[in-house]
Design a protein around this motif. Structure first.
Motif, mmCIF file in Angstrom:
data_model
loop_
_atom_site.group_PDB
_atom_site.id
_atom_site.type_symbol
_atom_site.label_atom_id
_atom_site.label_comp_id
_atom_site.label_asym_id
_atom_site.label_seq_id
_atom_site.Cartn_x
_atom_site.Cartn_y
_atom_site.Cartn_z
ATOM 1 N N LYS A 91 94.047 8.330 -10.653
ATOM 2 C CA LYS A 91 93.666 9.106 -10.696
ATOM 3 C C LYS A 91 92.810 9.315 -9.000
ATOM 4 O O LYS A 91 93.476 9.973 -8.529
ATOM 5 N N VAL A 92 92.501 7.974 -8.374
ATOM 6 C CA VAL A 92 91.851 8.468 -7.371
ATOM 7 C C VAL A 92 93.123 7.920 -6.384
ATOM 8 O O VAL A 92 92.733 8.738 -5.524
ATOM 9 N N GLU A 93 94.109 7.366 -6.866
ATOM 10 C CA GLU A 93 94.668 6.866 -5.662
ATOM 11 C C GLU A 93 95.539 8.101 -5.472
ATOM 12 O O GLU A 93 96.541 8.313 -4.308
ATOM 13 N N ALA A 94 96.241 8.663 -6.524
ATOM 14 C CA ALA A 94 96.382 10.133 -6.452
ATOM 15 C C ALA A 94 95.865 11.155 -5.479
ATOM 16 O O ALA A 94 96.754 11.633 -4.770
ATOM 17 N N ARG A 95 94.549 10.973 -6.028
ATOM 18 C CA ARG A 95 93.748 12.228 -5.136
ATOM 19 C C ARG A 95 94.007 11.913 -3.562
ATOM 20 O O ARG A 95 94.441 12.144 -2.641
ATOM 21 N N ALA A 97 96.580 10.116 -1.675
ATOM 22 C CA ALA A 97 98.273 9.871 -1.419
ATOM 23 C C ALA A 97 98.385 11.214 -1.311
ATOM 24 O O ALA A 97 98.291 12.058 0.175
ATOM 25 N N SER A 98 97.259 12.552 -1.944
ATOM 26 C CA SER A 98 97.708 13.931 -1.494
ATOM 27 C C SER A 98 96.760 14.336 -0.661
ATOM 28 O O SER A 98 96.944 14.670 -0.001
ATOM 29 N N ALA A 99 95.399 13.969 -0.291
ATOM 30 C CA ALA A 99 95.047 13.546 0.453
ATOM 31 C C ALA A 99 95.066 13.519 2.213
ATOM 32 O O ALA A 99 95.184 13.554 3.213
ATOM 33 N N GLU A 100 96.385 11.972 1.877
ATOM 34 C CA GLU A 100 96.865 11.707 3.207
ATOM 35 C C GLU A 100 97.802 12.648 3.332
ATOM 36 O O GLU A 100 98.379 12.485 4.330
ATOM 37 N N ASP A 101 98.550 12.962 2.365
ATOM 38 C CA ASP A 101 99.603 13.450 2.639
ATOM 39 C C ASP A 101 99.165 15.074 3.415
ATOM 40 O O ASP A 101 99.815 15.621 4.194
ATOM 41 N N LYS A 102 97.952 15.834 2.782
ATOM 42 C CA LYS A 102 97.651 17.153 3.408
ATOM 43 C C LYS A 102 96.772 16.746 4.526
ATOM 44 O O LYS A 102 96.973 17.577 5.743
#
Length: 111
Positions: A91-95, A97-102
């Motif tokens: 979950k942290v890795e997904a968040r 990755a999402s933060a990096e994308d943003k």
């Protein structure tokens, strides 16, 4: 001695001889009985010692089984904890990755 008295004396001697033989046989049987009794007592003692040893080994086996069961329970709990931590990490890795994308999107907008 008269013939009749002589015969009676011989018969008496024969009875005594037979009696002595029987007494020797009885004493021999008593000795055998005593020996067998000692053997039985020794065997019973050995049997009791073996029973005690079996009980001790059974107790050790029960303790080891209980310890193994406890270890398995602890291992199961740790496995479940690892699975939960793995899910949390995913979950942290997904968040992340999402933060990096943003962050990439924001950075590209700023340029």
């Amino acid at each position: 001695m008269a013939p009749r008295q002589s015969e009676s004396a011989l018969e008496i001697k024969e009875v005594y001889r037979n009696n002595d033989k029987k007494e020797v046989e009885v004493n021999s049987l008593k000795t055998q009985n005593d020996t067998q009794h000692e053997t039985i007592v020794e065997l019973q003692s050995n049997l009791n010692a073996q029973k005690l040893e079996i009980k001790t080994l059974d107790d050790k086996l029960r303790a080891a089984t209980l310890q193994l069961s406890t270890s398995e329970t602890v291992a199961d709990e740790k496995s479940l904890r690892i699975q939960k931590l793995t899910l949390d990490l995913e979950k942290v890795e997904a968040r992340l990755a999402s933060a990096e994308d943003k962050n990439i999107i924001l950075t590209s907008k700023v340029k």
